[in-house]
Design a protein around this motif. Sequence first.
Motif, PDB file in Angstrom:
ATOM      1  N   SER A   1       0.861  10.611  -1.562  1.00 42.07           N
ATOM      2  CA  SER A   1       0.690   9.845  -0.256  1.00 42.07           C
ATOM      3  C   SER A   1       1.862  10.422   0.450  1.00 42.07           C
ATOM      4  O   SER A   1       2.878  10.662   0.163  1.00 42.07           O
ATOM      5  N   GLN A   2       1.306  10.445   1.667  1.00 44.38           N
ATOM      6  CA  GLN A   2       2.455  10.893   2.750  1.00 44.38           C
ATOM      7  C   GLN A   2       2.585   9.594   3.842  1.00 44.38           C
ATOM      8  O   GLN A   2       3.536   9.721   4.568  1.00 44.38           O
TER       9      GLN A   2
ATOM     10  N   LYS B   1       6.305   9.514  -3.711  1.00 46.37           N
ATOM     11  CA  LYS B   1       5.103  10.115  -2.777  1.00 46.37           C
ATOM     12  C   LYS B   1       4.394  11.265  -3.562  1.00 46.37           C
ATOM     13  O   LYS B   1       3.195  11.716  -3.563  1.00 46.37           O
TER      14      LYS B   1
ATOM     15  N   LEU C   1       3.707   6.527   2.732  1.00 47.14           N
ATOM     16  CA  LEU C   1       4.370   5.210   2.159  1.00 47.14           C
ATOM     17  C   LEU C   1       5.541   4.597   3.321  1.00 47.14           C
ATOM     18  O   LEU C   1       6.087   5.390   3.915  1.00 47.14           O
TER      19      LEU C   1
END
Length: 136
Positions: free
Chosen positions: A129-130, A124, A132
């Motif tokens: 990315s928040q 992350k 996943l």
Amino acid sequence: MIPEEDRGPAWLSDYGSIEADIQQMEDFAKGLKAEVADGYAPHANQVAEVMMQDLPDSLPLFTELGDFMAEHNKVKNVTLANTLNFGTGTGQAAAAASKISEEYRSSDAFAHATVKDVQVAFIKSETGSQLLDEEN
């Protein structure tokens, strides 16, 4: 039962549990982020600017110097990439430590992060990315 991927090596099985100090992990993450931002990044940019400058071409008849210059250029490019990537990687490590400490701050003393939790935190922080999917 602890999943196989989260078990330590056989030679370490009799060492008992490993405890993590969540507050120290959080302090470490904050300190590391600050050091990269304040102490490393300004100097990394200065170094990168100097390293991006090409050296003058060598004389065509001086083949040893030409070979040296070619190797020097390769090493310079790797060093430049490492210089720029160090800040990024260190920031990702700090973000992962911060995320792990945040998630486990409210856990009881016997709760522990799994290997997968740590891997997901690094992924992350690397991708930003928040969203996943967590496969637990």
